[in-house]
Design a protein around this motif. Sequence first.
Motif, PDB file in Angstrom:
ATOM      1  N   ARG A 368     -11.561 -16.230  39.550  1.00 27.13           N
ATOM      2  CA  ARG A 368     -11.884 -14.808  39.732  1.00 27.13           C
ATOM      3  C   ARG A 368     -10.940 -14.162  40.753  1.00 27.13           C
ATOM      4  NH1 ARG A 368     -16.555 -12.919  37.508  1.00 27.13           N
ATOM      5  NH2 ARG A 368     -18.127 -14.421  36.796  1.00 27.13           N
ATOM      6  N   CYS A 371      -7.299 -12.807  39.770  1.00 29.51           N
ATOM      7  CA  CYS A 371      -7.131 -11.517  39.104  1.00 29.51           C
ATOM      8  C   CYS A 371      -6.751 -10.483  40.157  1.00 29.51           C
ATOM      9  CB  CYS A 371      -8.417 -11.103  38.388  1.00 29.51           C
ATOM     10  SG  CYS A 371      -8.321  -9.447  37.664  1.00 29.51           S
ATOM     11  N   GLN A 383     -13.125  -9.947  34.582  1.00 28.20           N
ATOM     12  CA  GLN A 383     -14.324 -10.387  35.289  1.00 28.20           C
ATOM     13  C   GLN A 383     -15.510 -10.511  34.329  1.00 28.20           C
ATOM     14  OE1 GLN A 383     -14.227 -11.590  38.230  1.00 28.20           O
ATOM     15  NE2 GLN A 383     -12.277 -10.800  38.997  1.00 28.20           N
ATOM     16  N   ASP A 387     -17.656 -13.736  33.378  1.00 21.00           N
ATOM     17  CA  ASP A 387     -19.130 -13.708  33.409  1.00 21.00           C
ATOM     18  C   ASP A 387     -19.679 -14.389  32.167  1.00 21.00           C
ATOM     19  OD1 ASP A 387     -19.165 -12.331  35.787  1.00 21.00           O
ATOM     20  OD2 ASP A 387     -19.485 -10.361  34.866  1.00 21.00           O
TER      21      ASP A 387
END
Length: 462
Positions: A368, A371, A383, A387
Motif C-alpha cells: 500500500r 503507491c 487502494q 482492499d
Amino acid sequence: MVKVPAVALDLAARFAAAGHRLFLVGGSVRDALLGRGISDLDFTTDARPDAVLALLEGWADTVWGTGMAFGTVGARRRGETVEVTTFRADAYDGVTRNPVVAFGDTIEADLVRRDFTVNAMAVELTTPEHRFVDPHGGLAALATGTLDTPGTPQVSFSDDPLRMLRAARFVAQLGFTPAPRVVEAMTAMAGQLERITRERVQVELSKLMLGGFPRRGIELLVDTGLAEYVLPEVPAMRLAIDEHMQHKDVYEHSLVVMEQAIARETDGPDLVLRLSALLHDIGKPDTRRKEPDGRVSFHHHEVVGAKMVRRRLRELRYPKAVVDEIAQLVFLHLRFHGYGNGEWTDSAVRRYVTDAGPLLERLHKLVRSDCTTRNRRRATALQRTYDGLEDRIVKLREQEELDSIRPDLDGNAIMKMLDIPPGPLVGKAYKHLLAVRMEKGPLTAAEAEAELRAWAGANGVG
C-alpha cells in the motif's frame, strides 16, 4: 531546570559523603531538558574507578565493572540502571576509534571531549543548588535544534569517525539540523568511516531508522557521501528514473514509500518494515532498460533487489532472521501488481499468503505504501483493488485456515500409502501434494489419496 530522579539524588548524597563530586551528564541531561524522560542515567565524577566501584557496591543491587579500563562502572538499583565514569581527558591515535584512556580532574575538560554540544551539558548533583554546567552552549543549541561539536568537527570526527554516523542518528531521532561546519566535515571525512567495524555501523543505522525522522537521517547520509560506506545502494537509486516517469527518481520515491510505511505502523517503530520500504527498489539501477517505445523498464528488479538486500545486510552483520524477512518483503513487494482487477485465482491468493507467511501484515503495509502516484484517481483505484485482495484473503482464511496450509496427507501417511521408507521421495510427494492443495484447496481423504497414487504412478514409485 532539570528534574532529577530520586535515585540520582540518593547516589549523589553517597558520593558527597565520601568527599567526591557527581554530575548527571550527557544524554541524560539532554533528554531531561527535552522532556523525553530518562531511561538510563549517566554520571561523571572526580572519583577514580576503584573508589566508584566501592561506593556502588555498598549501594546497588547489582554492580558490574566490565568497563573499568575505560573508567566506567555500571550498576542497577531498584530497577534503575546507572553508569558512573571518572572524568576523562583521552587522546586518540587517529587510526582506530579506541582512545588512550587518561583520567581528568575537571568537568570542563571532560565535557570538551564529548561528541556534540547538546551532549556536553552536566548538572552537579553534589552542590545544594544543582549547578548547571554548559561551557559549549548546549542549551542554546538544544533550543534551536542545532547539532554542533564542542571543538572543531574535524578533530572530533578524526578522534572517532563513528560520531559522523551519530550525527545522522541524532538528526533522525531528534529532528535536529547539523551546523554547516558539521556537514562540511562529514562530507570531507566520509571515508574515515572505513575505520569503524560493521557491527558498530549497523547499530547506528538501526537507531537512525527507528528514529522519529529517519528520512532526515538518510538524506544527511546521502548528501554527505557517508551512505557510500553504509548503504551505497541507496544513493545509487538517484540514477534510475522510475518506469512511470512521474517521480524525480527512485531514491525520492523510496523515501516517500518509507514515510508512508511509517504512517501505517501500529505497534511502534518497525525496523524490518522501514528498511524494506527504503530498500524495496534497490534492484532498479541494475535492471534499468530503455524499451523501443522509449519507456524505461526494470524487469525482475524485485528478484535482483532481494539478492542485493541479503548481501548488504549480511555485510552489516544484521541477524539472519532480519535479513531473511527484509529480503522476502523486497522479493514479494511487486507481486500484487499482477493482480489486475482481481483476476487472480484462489490458488494465486493462497500462494501470496503462504509465501508471505508471518510477514503478511507487513507486506500489506509495504504494498500500500508503494503507491506514490500523484494521480488521485489511480491511487484510489489501487487502494480499492488491494482492499479487494485483503477481503479475499479474509474469506479464504475463514474457510481454509489459510495461515497453516499444508498437504492433506502428512509424511507418515505418504510412507504408509506408498510403502516407502523415509527419504527424498517422501519430500517430493509432500511437495506435490502441497502444490495440489494450493491449486485446488482442501481435498477429501479419498481425493488426496487419488492425487498421491496418480503422482506415484507417473513417477514410478511404489
